[in-house]
Write a protein that holds these residues in place. Structure first.
Motif, PDB file in Angstrom:
ATOM      1  N   THR A   1       0.746  -1.164  -0.269  1.00 56.99           N
ATOM      2  CA  THR A   1       0.048   0.017  -0.067  1.00 56.99           C
ATOM      3  C   THR A   1       0.812   1.267  -0.038  1.00 56.99           C
ATOM      4  O   THR A   1       0.575   2.174  -0.820  1.00 56.99           O
ATOM      5  CB  THR A   1      -0.774  -0.035   1.291  1.00 56.99           C
ATOM      6  OG1 THR A   1      -1.649  -1.312   1.236  1.00 56.99           O
ATOM      7  CG2 THR A   1      -1.911   1.200   1.277  1.00 56.99           C
ATOM      8  N   LEU A   2       1.984   1.403   0.704  1.00 57.35           N
ATOM      9  CA  LEU A   2       2.924   2.295   0.907  1.00 57.35           C
ATOM     10  C   LEU A   2       3.541   2.576  -0.385  1.00 57.35           C
ATOM     11  O   LEU A   2       3.731   3.673  -0.726  1.00 57.35           O
ATOM     12  CB  LEU A   2       3.787   2.093   2.238  1.00 57.35           C
ATOM     13  CG  LEU A   2       4.583   3.249   2.255  1.00 57.35           C
ATOM     14  CD1 LEU A   2       4.060   4.683   2.886  1.00 57.35           C
ATOM     15  CD2 LEU A   2       5.667   2.951   3.427  1.00 57.35           C
ATOM     16  N   ALA A   3       4.247   1.398  -0.844  1.00 55.40           N
ATOM     17  CA  ALA A   3       4.836   1.554  -2.143  1.00 55.40           C
ATOM     18  C   ALA A   3       3.869   1.900  -3.342  1.00 55.40           C
ATOM     19  O   ALA A   3       4.466   2.796  -4.162  1.00 55.40           O
ATOM     20  CB  ALA A   3       5.452  -0.037  -2.653  1.00 55.40           C
ATOM     21  N   PHE A   4       2.510   1.723  -3.316  1.00 55.05           N
ATOM     22  CA  PHE A   4       1.949   1.890  -4.495  1.00 55.05           C
ATOM     23  C   PHE A   4       1.551   3.429  -4.297  1.00 55.05           C
ATOM     24  O   PHE A   4       1.423   4.173  -5.403  1.00 55.05           O
ATOM     25  CB  PHE A   4       0.532   1.072  -4.449  1.00 55.05           C
ATOM     26  CG  PHE A   4      -0.453   1.563  -5.532  1.00 55.05           C
ATOM     27  CD1 PHE A   4       0.014   1.048  -7.036  1.00 55.05           C
ATOM     28  CD2 PHE A   4      -1.408   2.313  -5.325  1.00 55.05           C
ATOM     29  CE1 PHE A   4      -0.736   1.565  -8.017  1.00 55.05           C
ATOM     30  CE2 PHE A   4      -2.297   2.738  -6.617  1.00 55.05           C
ATOM     31  CZ  PHE A   4      -1.923   2.369  -7.864  1.00 55.05           C
ATOM     32  N   ALA A   5       1.501   3.858  -3.011  1.00 50.01           N
ATOM     33  CA  ALA A   5       1.227   5.384  -2.957  1.00 50.01           C
ATOM     34  C   ALA A   5       2.340   6.128  -3.711  1.00 50.01           C
ATOM     35  O   ALA A   5       2.178   7.210  -4.162  1.00 50.01           O
ATOM     36  CB  ALA A   5       1.217   5.771  -1.466  1.00 50.01           C
ATOM     37  N   GLN A   6       3.723   5.729  -3.372  1.00 48.00           N
ATOM     38  CA  GLN A   6       4.633   6.245  -4.177  1.00 48.00           C
ATOM     39  C   GLN A   6       4.624   6.246  -5.755  1.00 48.00           C
ATOM     40  O   GLN A   6       4.751   7.198  -6.189  1.00 48.00           O
ATOM     41  CB  GLN A   6       6.066   5.962  -3.686  1.00 48.00           C
ATOM     42  CG  GLN A   6       6.335   6.061  -2.187  1.00 48.00           C
ATOM     43  CD  GLN A   6       7.467   5.106  -1.667  1.00 48.00           C
ATOM     44  OE1 GLN A   6       7.848   4.242  -2.329  1.00 48.00           O
ATOM     45  NE2 GLN A   6       8.322   5.776  -0.676  1.00 48.00           N
ATOM     46  N   LEU A   7       4.011   5.009  -6.128  1.00 50.85           N
ATOM     47  CA  LEU A   7       4.037   5.049  -7.498  1.00 50.85           C
ATOM     48  C   LEU A   7       2.492   6.049  -7.893  1.00 50.85           C
ATOM     49  O   LEU A   7       2.986   6.594  -9.045  1.00 50.85           O
ATOM     50  CB  LEU A   7       3.663   3.540  -7.968  1.00 50.85           C
ATOM     51  CG  LEU A   7       3.350   3.290  -9.202  1.00 50.85           C
ATOM     52  CD1 LEU A   7       4.573   3.622 -10.389  1.00 50.85           C
ATOM     53  CD2 LEU A   7       2.960   1.739  -9.836  1.00 50.85           C
ATOM     54  N   LYS A   8       1.775   6.067  -7.304  1.00 47.42           N
ATOM     55  CA  LYS A   8       0.398   6.941  -7.668  1.00 47.42           C
ATOM     56  C   LYS A   8       1.093   8.362  -7.849  1.00 47.42           C
ATOM     57  O   LYS A   8       0.506   9.116  -8.664  1.00 47.42           O
ATOM     58  CB  LYS A   8      -0.486   6.734  -6.888  1.00 47.42           C
ATOM     59  CG  LYS A   8      -1.985   7.227  -7.052  1.00 47.42           C
ATOM     60  CD  LYS A   8      -2.986   6.894  -6.359  1.00 47.42           C
ATOM     61  CE  LYS A   8      -4.198   7.158  -6.811  1.00 47.42           C
ATOM     62  NZ  LYS A   8      -5.419   6.751  -5.942  1.00 47.42           N
ATOM     63  N   GLN A   9       1.872   8.976  -6.830  1.00 47.79           N
ATOM     64  CA  GLN A   9       2.444  10.089  -6.916  1.00 47.79           C
ATOM     65  C   GLN A   9       3.290  10.483  -8.076  1.00 47.79           C
ATOM     66  O   GLN A   9       3.053  11.639  -8.777  1.00 47.79           O
ATOM     67  CB  GLN A   9       3.177  10.306  -5.647  1.00 47.79           C
ATOM     68  CG  GLN A   9       3.557  11.814  -5.237  1.00 47.79           C
ATOM     69  CD  GLN A   9       4.333  11.923  -3.892  1.00 47.79           C
ATOM     70  OE1 GLN A   9       4.996  10.830  -3.481  1.00 47.79           O
ATOM     71  NE2 GLN A   9       4.579  13.114  -3.532  1.00 47.79           N
ATOM     72  N   ARG A  10       3.857   9.268  -8.384  1.00 44.52           N
ATOM     73  CA  ARG A  10       4.981   9.439  -9.778  1.00 44.52           C
ATOM     74  C   ARG A  10       3.907   9.726 -10.902  1.00 44.52           C
ATOM     75  O   ARG A  10       3.912  10.602 -11.707  1.00 44.52           O
ATOM     76  CB  ARG A  10       5.758   8.194  -9.899  1.00 44.52           C
ATOM     77  CG  ARG A  10       6.522   8.296 -11.039  1.00 44.52           C
ATOM     78  CD  ARG A  10       7.493   7.091 -10.636  1.00 44.52           C
ATOM     79  NE  ARG A  10       8.271   6.893 -11.881  1.00 44.52           N
ATOM     80  CZ  ARG A  10       9.077   5.809 -12.246  1.00 44.52           C
ATOM     81  NH1 ARG A  10       9.208   5.047 -11.089  1.00 44.52           N
ATOM     82  NH2 ARG A  10       9.780   5.706 -13.353  1.00 44.52           N
ATOM     83  N   LEU A  11       2.772   9.033 -10.903  1.00 44.92           N
ATOM     84  CA  LEU A  11       1.873   8.803 -11.881  1.00 44.92           C
ATOM     85  C   LEU A  11       0.858  10.137 -12.369  1.00 44.92           C
ATOM     86  O   LEU A  11       0.711  10.636 -13.233  1.00 44.92           O
ATOM     87  CB  LEU A  11       0.697   7.916 -12.012  1.00 44.92           C
ATOM     88  CG  LEU A  11       1.155   6.282 -11.783  1.00 44.92           C
ATOM     89  CD1 LEU A  11       0.090   5.366 -11.467  1.00 44.92           C
ATOM     90  CD2 LEU A  11       1.719   5.952 -13.429  1.00 44.92           C
ATOM     91  N   GLU A  12       0.800  10.698 -11.095  1.00 43.86           N
ATOM     92  CA  GLU A  12       0.015  11.981 -10.953  1.00 43.86           C
ATOM     93  C   GLU A  12       0.997  13.249 -11.252  1.00 43.86           C
ATOM     94  O   GLU A  12       0.518  14.341 -11.285  1.00 43.86           O
ATOM     95  CB  GLU A  12      -0.610  11.932  -9.671  1.00 43.86           C
ATOM     96  CG  GLU A  12      -2.039  11.288  -9.642  1.00 43.86           C
ATOM     97  CD  GLU A  12      -2.675  11.051  -8.356  1.00 43.86           C
ATOM     98  OE1 GLU A  12      -2.195  11.404  -7.462  1.00 43.86           O
ATOM     99  OE2 GLU A  12      -3.606  10.171  -8.320  1.00 43.86           O
ATOM    100  N   THR A  13       2.358  13.106 -11.116  1.00 45.74           N
ATOM    101  CA  THR A  13       3.030  14.194 -11.332  1.00 45.74           C
ATOM    102  C   THR A  13       3.254  14.196 -12.857  1.00 45.74           C
ATOM    103  O   THR A  13       3.806  13.463 -13.755  1.00 45.74           O
ATOM    104  CB  THR A  13       4.516  13.893 -10.766  1.00 45.74           C
ATOM    105  OG1 THR A  13       4.468  13.142  -9.418  1.00 45.74           O
ATOM    106  CG2 THR A  13       5.542  14.950 -11.112  1.00 45.74           C
ATOM    107  N   PRO A  14       2.871  15.543 -13.086  1.00 43.85           N
ATOM    108  CA  PRO A  14       2.779  15.809 -14.888  1.00 43.85           C
ATOM    109  C   PRO A  14       4.268  15.918 -15.253  1.00 43.85           C
ATOM    110  O   PRO A  14       5.269  16.285 -14.524  1.00 43.85           O
ATOM    111  CB  PRO A  14       2.349  17.472 -14.973  1.00 43.85           C
ATOM    112  CG  PRO A  14       2.512  17.910 -13.607  1.00 43.85           C
ATOM    113  CD  PRO A  14       2.403  16.787 -12.562  1.00 43.85           C
ATOM    114  N   PRO A  15       4.372  15.085 -16.502  1.00 42.45           N
ATOM    115  CA  PRO A  15       5.921  15.187 -16.906  1.00 42.45           C
ATOM    116  C   PRO A  15       6.483  16.634 -17.286  1.00 42.45           C
ATOM    117  O   PRO A  15       5.777  17.475 -17.760  1.00 42.45           O
ATOM    118  CB  PRO A  15       5.936  14.419 -18.151  1.00 42.45           C
ATOM    119  CG  PRO A  15       4.133  14.566 -18.587  1.00 42.45           C
ATOM    120  CD  PRO A  15       3.433  14.723 -17.361  1.00 42.45           C
ATOM    121  N   ALA A  16       7.654  16.725 -16.865  1.00 43.25           N
ATOM    122  CA  ALA A  16       8.538  17.889 -16.975  1.00 43.25           C
ATOM    123  C   ALA A  16       8.518  18.271 -18.399  1.00 43.25           C
ATOM    124  O   ALA A  16       8.557  17.271 -19.399  1.00 43.25           O
ATOM    125  CB  ALA A  16       9.747  17.898 -16.441  1.00 43.25           C
TER     126      ALA A  16
END
Lengths: 236, 192
Positions: free
Chosen positions: A71-86
């Motif tokens: 759950t914790l690891a997926f939260a980090q991935l989700k944050q990455r997914l929601e970060t708009p690409p530079a």
């Protein structure tokens, strides 16, 4: 997958390499049949099978690393997914596609200040030409063959050198055949400069040039190209 | 692994379809499904615990980004573990810890007939655990994919993008290396 010889006595070299997958029960029917038949007659493979079963058991019971909860690891991935690409600039994007290993190879021996200095130099080189005023009428103090201008008269002028042993009457005949007037020559390099009237068409001049080049007495025949001086260019 | 479990495979393929439609809840389900196996595989391959979390997320990020490229020609698990293998390999390269084992790719034919005394000394789990360290990452991957994930050698070859004989060779060398390592341990133990 390779076909296997049916004979239990001739398949040892193939079977011994299939035993690991006999142990994990993934062999396909033909392979399974060959291995099963061979094991009935081969003591070496029986011993190897026993060893492999111990190995499989050991791998299956070997501990896994302790890691964060999913759950914790997926939260980090989700944050990455929601970060708009530079949206990097093209120059930066090109560099960022390098792998970390490639970056290490390229920059590994450079200190941070050196890298910053290099980056600043590259940025200046890219930016300066765009911000500094430039007037094309300034011209340049240097001219090269690549940007040379051909004299306006060159299109109607040829330079020719004849062999030293050319008889005077032959020389006279050749010059007459060109139907051009001799302007200069022979100079110190035995070169003649010929000039055609302005009304002579370019194809005719090129044909005369070709005839000269084909003549055995001619060692050099070229259009009278030359650079226009800087003062001439600026005056135009 | 899910070999032979068509129902689970179909469920996972449905998840991939939803991921193609940018459904993050489907990705979360797939993530939870694969998390234990991926952490295990990446941990055993890299032998570096600090890399596991980052590589797992790199794998699932790639699944999210490249879901549309999954062509259903192989099992979904094979596709995902193929991504995991490449990501783990890249992670090791990035920290300069990985070097190809040139012995692994020697033609199978040149090795036929080589046998050894086996793993008779295998008695303690921790002994074997320490012996695993002498293997190359690719040898550990073959062992892991065979005996923990339960894959056929052809699936492993597809996943690792190498010939089937290379997989067999890696397994063979892994067996030999473990045997030698364990024998040395046993000799040391007996001489003490």
């Amino acid at each position: 997958m390779n076909d296997i010889d049916d004979s239990p006595y001739s398949t040892h070299e193939q079977v011994v390499f299939l035993l690991p997958w006999y142990v994990n029960n993934t062999l396909q029917a033909q392979e399974l049949h060959a291995v099963t038949q061979h094991l009935k007659v081969c003591l070496l493979c029986k011993r190897e099978l026993s060893n492999l079963r111990q190995l499989a058991n050991a791998v299956q019971h070997s501990p896994s690393a302790e890691v964060a909860a999913p759950t914790l690891a997926f939260a980090q991935l989700k944050q990455r997914l929601e970060t708009p690409p530079a949206q990097p600039s093209p120059e930066i994007a090109e560099v960022s596609t390098l792998s970390r290993a490639a970056k290490h190879r390229l920059l590994g021996k450079w200190t941070a200040p050196q890298v910053l200095a290099l980056a600043a130099s590259v940025a200046l080189a890219l930016v300066l030409p765009r911000i500094l005023p430039w007037d094309s009428s300034w011209g340049t103090a240097y001219r090269t063959l690549s940007d040379a201008q051909v004299k306006p008269s060159a299109a109607h002028s040829l330079r020719v050198i004849f062999k030293a042993d050319t008889a005077p009457e032959v020389l006279k005949s050749l010059l007459a055949n060109t139907q051009a007037s001799k302007v200069l020559g022979p100079d110190t390099q035995a070169m003649y400069t010929l000039e055609f009237n302005d009304d002579v068409a370019q194809p005719i001049i090129l044909e005369k040039l070709a005839q000269l080049r084909q003549n055995a007495q001619v060692v050099f025949a070229e259009p009278n190209y030359g650079l226009v001086s800087q003062s001439t260019v600026l005056a135009q | 692994m899910d070999t032979g479990n068509s129902q689970q495979e179909q469920h996972q393929r449905a998840l991939i379809q939803r991921i193609c439609e940018r459904d993050q809840s489907a990705l979360e389900l797939l993530y939870h499904n694969y998390y234990p196996r991926l952490t295990r595989f990446i941990g055993r391959y890299t032998w570096r615990d600090e890399l596991i979390a980052e590589v797992v997320n790199d794998v699932m990020f790639t699944v999210w980004e490249k879901a549309e490229t999954y062509n259903h020609q192989c099992q979904l698990s094979t596709w995902i573990f193929g991504i995991a293998y490449n990501k783990a390999r890249q992670a090791l390269r990035n920290i300069n810890q990985y070097s190809e084992d040139s012995l692994e790719d020697i033609a199978l034919d040149s090795m036929l007939g080589i046998q050894d005394s086996g793993l008779k000394q295998l008695e303690q789990q921790d002994l074997l655990e320490s012996a695993f360290k002498v293997l190359s990452p690719d040898q550990r991957a073959v062992l892991e994919l065979t005996y923990f994930q339960g894959l056929h050698y052809s699936e492993i070859a597809e996943l690792m993008q190498c010939p089937e004989n290379t997989v067999k060779t890696r397994m063979h060398y892994a067996r030999k290396a473990l045997s030698i390592e364990l024998k040395q341990h046993a000799d040391t133990f007996l001489n003490e």
